[in-house]
Design an enzyme around this catalytic site. Structure first.
Site, PDB file in Angstrom:
ATOM      1  N   PRO A 121       0.849  -1.194   0.000  1.00  0.00           N
ATOM      2  CA  PRO A 121       0.000   0.000   0.000  1.00  0.00           C
ATOM      3  C   PRO A 121       0.891   1.252   0.000  1.00  0.00           C
ATOM      4  O   PRO A 121       1.884   1.315   0.727  1.00  0.00           O
ATOM      5  CB  PRO A 121      -0.790  -0.122   1.314  1.00  0.00           C
ATOM      6  CG  PRO A 121      -0.759  -1.583   1.640  1.00  0.00           C
ATOM      7  CD  PRO A 121       0.580  -2.067   1.155  1.00  0.00           C
ATOM      8  N   GLY A 124       1.625   8.581   0.620  1.00  0.00           N
ATOM      9  CA  GLY A 124       2.419   9.695   0.105  1.00  0.00           C
ATOM     10  C   GLY A 124       3.857   9.292  -0.188  1.00  0.00           C
ATOM     11  O   GLY A 124       4.629  10.085  -0.723  1.00  0.00           O
ATOM     12  N   GLY A 125       4.239   8.088   0.217  1.00  0.00           N
ATOM     13  CA  GLY A 125       5.615   7.642  -0.029  1.00  0.00           C
ATOM     14  C   GLY A 125       6.632   8.324   0.872  1.00  0.00           C
ATOM     15  O   GLY A 125       7.810   8.416   0.524  1.00  0.00           O
ATOM     16  N   ALA A 256       0.321  -4.186   6.577  1.00  0.00           N
ATOM     17  CA  ALA A 256       0.588  -5.620   6.705  1.00  0.00           C
ATOM     18  C   ALA A 256      -0.665  -6.417   7.025  1.00  0.00           C
ATOM     19  O   ALA A 256      -0.682  -7.641   6.864  1.00  0.00           O
ATOM     20  CB  ALA A 256       1.643  -5.860   7.791  1.00  0.00           C
ATOM     21  N   ILE A 260      -6.333   0.394   4.435  1.00  0.00           N
ATOM     22  CA  ILE A 260      -7.303   1.319   5.032  1.00  0.00           C
ATOM     23  C   ILE A 260      -7.940   2.118   3.903  1.00  0.00           C
ATOM     24  O   ILE A 260      -7.228   2.793   3.137  1.00  0.00           O
ATOM     25  CB  ILE A 260      -6.603   2.242   6.043  1.00  0.00           C
ATOM     26  CG1 ILE A 260      -6.018   1.410   7.192  1.00  0.00           C
ATOM     27  CG2 ILE A 260      -7.563   3.313   6.568  1.00  0.00           C
ATOM     28  CD1 ILE A 260      -5.022   2.148   8.052  1.00  0.00           C
ATOM     29  N   TYR A 438      13.513  13.568  19.830  1.00  0.00           N
ATOM     30  CA  TYR A 438      13.723  13.526  18.383  1.00  0.00           C
ATOM     31  C   TYR A 438      15.141  14.009  18.102  1.00  0.00           C
ATOM     32  O   TYR A 438      15.485  15.163  18.404  1.00  0.00           O
ATOM     33  CB  TYR A 438      12.689  14.445  17.725  1.00  0.00           C
ATOM     34  CG  TYR A 438      12.666  14.418  16.222  1.00  0.00           C
ATOM     35  CD1 TYR A 438      11.802  13.570  15.545  1.00  0.00           C
ATOM     36  CD2 TYR A 438      13.488  15.248  15.479  1.00  0.00           C
ATOM     37  CE1 TYR A 438      11.757  13.555  14.156  1.00  0.00           C
ATOM     38  CE2 TYR A 438      13.450  15.240  14.097  1.00  0.00           C
ATOM     39  CZ  TYR A 438      12.587  14.394  13.435  1.00  0.00           C
ATOM     40  OH  TYR A 438      12.545  14.387  12.066  1.00  0.00           O
TER      41      TYR A 438
HETATM   42  C1  LIG Z   1      10.854  14.745   5.908  1.00  0.00           C
HETATM   43  C2  LIG Z   1       9.943  13.862   6.691  1.00  0.00           C
HETATM   44  C3  LIG Z   1       9.340  14.364   7.834  1.00  0.00           C
HETATM   45  C4  LIG Z   1       8.499  13.530   8.583  1.00  0.00           C
HETATM   46  N1  LIG Z   1       7.888  14.054   9.692  1.00  0.00           N
HETATM   47  C5  LIG Z   1       7.036  13.280  10.403  1.00  0.00           C
HETATM   48  C6  LIG Z   1       6.353  13.806  11.545  1.00  0.00           C
HETATM   49  O1  LIG Z   1       6.505  14.977  11.903  1.00  0.00           O
HETATM   50  N2  LIG Z   1       5.506  12.988  12.199  1.00  0.00           N
HETATM   51  C7  LIG Z   1       5.278  11.709  11.802  1.00  0.00           C
HETATM   52  O2  LIG Z   1       4.472  11.016  12.415  1.00  0.00           O
HETATM   53  N3  LIG Z   1       5.935  11.177  10.751  1.00  0.00           N
HETATM   54  C8  LIG Z   1       6.774  11.925  10.038  1.00  0.00           C
HETATM   55  N4  LIG Z   1       7.419  11.406   8.943  1.00  0.00           N
HETATM   56  C9  LIG Z   1       7.184   9.998   8.561  1.00  0.00           C
HETATM   57  C10 LIG Z   1       6.032   9.821   7.551  1.00  0.00           C
HETATM   58  O3  LIG Z   1       5.709  11.033   6.933  1.00  0.00           O
HETATM   59  C11 LIG Z   1       4.813   9.279   8.266  1.00  0.00           C
HETATM   60  O4  LIG Z   1       5.077   7.944   8.644  1.00  0.00           O
HETATM   61  C12 LIG Z   1       3.517   9.322   7.447  1.00  0.00           C
HETATM   62  O5  LIG Z   1       2.448   8.995   8.300  1.00  0.00           O
HETATM   63  C13 LIG Z   1       3.524   8.396   6.263  1.00  0.00           C
HETATM   64  O6  LIG Z   1       2.408   8.744   5.445  1.00  0.00           O
HETATM   65  P1  LIG Z   1       2.414   8.408   3.899  1.00  0.00           P
HETATM   66  O7  LIG Z   1       1.063   8.741   3.369  1.00  0.00           O
HETATM   67  O8  LIG Z   1       3.550   9.063   3.230  1.00  0.00           O
HETATM   68  O9  LIG Z   1       2.592   6.847   3.937  1.00  0.00           O
HETATM   69  P2  LIG Z   1       3.558   5.943   3.079  1.00  0.00           P
HETATM   70  O10 LIG Z   1       4.965   6.362   3.295  1.00  0.00           O
HETATM   71  O11 LIG Z   1       3.084   5.856   1.691  1.00  0.00           O
HETATM   72  O12 LIG Z   1       3.316   4.555   3.815  1.00  0.00           O
HETATM   73  C14 LIG Z   1       3.734   4.332   5.135  1.00  0.00           C
HETATM   74  C15 LIG Z   1       3.343   2.919   5.561  1.00  0.00           C
HETATM   75  O13 LIG Z   1       1.934   2.820   5.668  1.00  0.00           O
HETATM   76  C16 LIG Z   1       1.417   1.884   4.713  1.00  0.00           C
HETATM   77  N5  LIG Z   1       0.205   2.509   4.175  1.00  0.00           N
HETATM   78  C17 LIG Z   1       0.094   3.697   3.542  1.00  0.00           C
HETATM   79  N6  LIG Z   1      -1.186   3.944   3.243  1.00  0.00           N
HETATM   80  C18 LIG Z   1      -1.910   2.890   3.695  1.00  0.00           C
HETATM   81  C19 LIG Z   1      -3.280   2.543   3.694  1.00  0.00           C
HETATM   82  N7  LIG Z   1      -4.232   3.330   3.174  1.00  0.00           N
HETATM   83  N8  LIG Z   1      -3.647   1.361   4.250  1.00  0.00           N
HETATM   84  C20 LIG Z   1      -2.742   0.534   4.805  1.00  0.00           C
HETATM   85  N9  LIG Z   1      -1.422   0.808   4.828  1.00  0.00           N
HETATM   86  C21 LIG Z   1      -1.019   1.976   4.295  1.00  0.00           C
HETATM   87  C22 LIG Z   1       2.511   1.669   3.708  1.00  0.00           C
HETATM   88  O14 LIG Z   1       2.456   0.408   3.101  1.00  0.00           O
HETATM   89  C23 LIG Z   1       3.756   1.861   4.557  1.00  0.00           C
HETATM   90  O15 LIG Z   1       4.080   0.684   5.244  1.00  0.00           O
HETATM   91  C24 LIG Z   1       8.273  12.197   8.177  1.00  0.00           C
HETATM   92  C25 LIG Z   1       8.887  11.721   7.010  1.00  0.00           C
HETATM   93  C26 LIG Z   1       9.708  12.547   6.280  1.00  0.00           C
HETATM   94  C27 LIG Z   1      10.339  12.013   5.036  1.00  0.00           C
END
Ligand SMILES: Cc1cc2nc3c(=O)[nH]c(=O)nc-3n(C[C@H](O)[C@H](O)[C@H](O)COP(=O)(O)OP(=O)(O)OC[C@H]3O[C@@H](n4cnc5c(N)ncnc54)[C@H](O)[C@@H]3O)c2cc1C
Length: 517
Positions: A121, A124-125, A256, A260, A438
């Site tokens: 899944p 935003g990556g 896993a 959602i 952090y």
């Molecule tokens: C520069 C930077 C700053 C960050 N700052 C923060 C912060 O302040 N706070 C914080 O909590 N995190 C932070 N993060 C981490 C990250 O942004 C978070 O973990 C965020 O919640 C991931 O969201 P995403 O949509 O990019 O998910 P993805 O990176 O696309 O996926 C994350 C995980 O969730 C799974 N997933 C995604 N969507 C679904 C879905 N719909 N159903 C089931 N599984 C799914 C994926 O398979 C993967 O395992 C940061 C990352 C970066 C690179």
């Protein structure tokens, strides 16, 4: 998203002049440009399998071109960026599939089970823990299940103050849809601009205003999840004694256990007033004690963060961005949001307590500067990589009674593993019983930055678990933290996770190698 850097490609910048001098002084400058974007390996999946999916989703939503696959390769940790900068795209998915509804997600899962294809899944990556890298061995292929077409606000209940959001909505998109209804979610992680609602739920994300609005998992009141075993809908009431709360099984399940497809969240009225201010403390310990006192007095601002001496000094070396007049001591940022009356009352009460505890008001500028630049630091990380400086972050959380010991242990582990490194820390995400820590690490990249960082990160993880803290407060487990999870939840905890996985995903197609040890 830039394939080799953080964020908007148009905002990719060289290191600002002021910071350049500082970096040169601390580490020296070594021109280290990224290799030109490489092509991912050819898709390793039987094309006739993809044709089946095309018939179900439409050809436009099953993609195998290089650019689309490149943008779904890994996440955005520094190791991910280093590998992308070096042209290593070996983890690229074989195809990217983009279902447009819950039923299409379920159809993709049924197809994956039938043909034993691994499914990742993808929101935003922005994962920083290897959450988007599925194990490939033993599978007929790996597909990235991109949720970008599921981005609607499905319902708003103004009486209960809840909203139903689709998982592919990015932070700003969700906030804009809610703002049109006079509402806000208040979830602002640093990755806000690119991360999605589904990703927040799947990783138990925590935002910069968690002191006021709560972590993302505390905002979730309901979920709909597609699993290989069928559809799950959870969250019939605001609270329930109907056995263990199964929503908690899917919050933090990192793709896993299921995908959602809907998230019902608690929402708040848009704030009338936003006010930020700075406070100065003689030491990190003194500031941390003040934060603890606020939390335990039930007097938290909406945003509360305290930088240690090193982070304060580095921030203050660039006063146009972070603010402040003195490089000594520690800077606290407090932000207040709400009605004018509530903000005024809370500011008065917080200010009185902080003054009584020995804090010195630093005016509005440090807080305002923090808010202006709060999404910028990840761009700086790329600029630092460009000049041969390795920058990465890691986080944990612990109880107040162990805060000092955990801080010292992680710092020592990083400084030992990376001699000459600068280790910065701030305390944020505050609770009555403890807080998160952090860390940001900067060190000369040298010849083998990936290997050196992995060794340093392993040392920090060992120090975290040895000090009794959690392996992650909000970045999730992914594949990177997986080897440390058993220290935290024990053998029985691991076997519970495995049992849930075996029941919901009996053939193991969902994100293999992520989360479950
Ligand atoms: C520069 C930077 C700053 C960050 N700052 C923060 C912060 O302040 N706070 C914080 O909590 N995190 C932070 N993060 C981490 C990250 O942004 C978070 O973990 C965020 O919640 C991931 O969201 P995403 O949509 O990019 O998910 P993805 O990176 O696309 O996926 C994350 C995980 O969730 C799974 N997933 C995604 N969507 C679904 C879905 N719909 N159903 C089931 N599984 C799914 C994926 O398979 C993967 O395992 C940061 C990352 C970066 C690179």
């Amino acid at each position: 998203m830039h394939p080799q850097r953080w964020g908007d490609p148009a905002r990719a910048e060289a290191l600002p002049e002021g910071a350049r001098g500082l970096v040169e002084l601390a580490f020296g400058l070594v021109d280290s440009p990224a290799a030109p974007p490489a092509s991912p390996p050819a898709p390793g999946i039987d094309v006739t399998l993809l044709d089946e999916l095309r018939a179900r989703l439409g050809a436009a939503h099953v993609l195998t071109d290089d650019e689309t696959r490149r943008l779904r390769t890994r996440g955005k940790s520094t190791p991910d960026l280093l590998r992308a900068r070096g042209g290593d795209l070996t983890d690229a998915p074989d195809a990217v599939v983009r279902p447009g509804s819950h039923d299409e997600v379920a159809a993709v899962l049924a197809w994956a089970v039938e043909h034993h294809v691994a499914v990742v899944p993808f929101g935003g990556g922005t994962s920083v823990t290897g959450g988007l890298v599925a194990r490939r061995e033993g599978y007929a292929g790996v597909v990235s299940l991109d949720l970008a077409r599921l981005r609607r606000l499905l319902a708003v209940d103004h009486t209960s103050m809840t909203a139903v959001l689709e998982p592919g909505l990015r932070g700003p998109e969700a906030e804009a849809l809610l703002a049109a209804q006079g509402l806000t979610l208040g979830h602002h992680p640093q990755s806000f601009e690119f991360a999605t609602i589904g990703g927040f739920a799947a990783t138990r994300s925590s935002g910069q205003a968690s002191a006021g609005y709560g972590r993302f998992d505390s905002l979730v009141v309901g979920l709909r999840v597609a699993t290989p075993r069928g559809d799950v809908r959870l969250g019939a009431a605001p609270a329930s004694a109907a056995g263990p709360d199964l929503r908690q099984l899917f919050l933090g399940s990192e793709g896993a256990f299921g995908v959602i497809t809907e998230v019902t969240v608690r929402v708040r009225p848009l704030p009338e007033v936003v006010h930020d201010e700075g406070w100065r403390w003689p030491s990190f310990d003194a500031g941390a004690e003040a934060v603890r006192t606020l939390a335990q007095a039930g007097l938290l601002p909406t945003v509360l963060r305290l930088s240690d001496e090193t982070e304060t000094a580095i921030g203050l070396a660039r006063p146009d961005e972070i603010g402040g007049q003195s490089a000594s001591g520690c800077l606290m940022v407090a932000g207040f949001e709400g009605t004018a009356e509530a903000v005024a009352a809370r500011r008065t009460a917080v200010g009185a307590l902080l003054t009584a505890l020995g804090g010195e008001p630093a005016g509005e500028e440090p807080g305002e500067a923090w808010r202006r630049g709060r999404y910028d630091a990840p761009y700086l990380r790329d600029a630092m990589l460009d000049v041969g400086v390795l920058v990465e972050t890691l986080e944990t959380a612990t109880f107040w009674s162990r805060r000092g010991a955990t801080y010292a242990a992680v710092r020592a582990a990083l400084e030992t593993a990376l001699p000459g490194a600068l280790v910065l820390c701030h305390l944020s995400h505050v609770y009555e019983t403890g807080c998160s820590l952090y860390f940001t690490v900067a060190a000369p990249a040298g010849d083998a930055p990936l290997e050196r960082w992995r060794a340093a990160k392993a040392a920090a993880n060992d120090a975290i678990v040895a000090s009794g803290a959690t392996i992650t407060h909000h970045h999730a487990v992914g594949s990177d933290h997986r080897p440390w999870l058993h220290h935290e939840i024990g053998d029985v905890g691991v076997s519970v996770l495995r049992a849930v996985k075996a029941d919901l995903d009996p053939t193991g197609v969902l994100n293999p190698g992520v989360l479950v040890p």
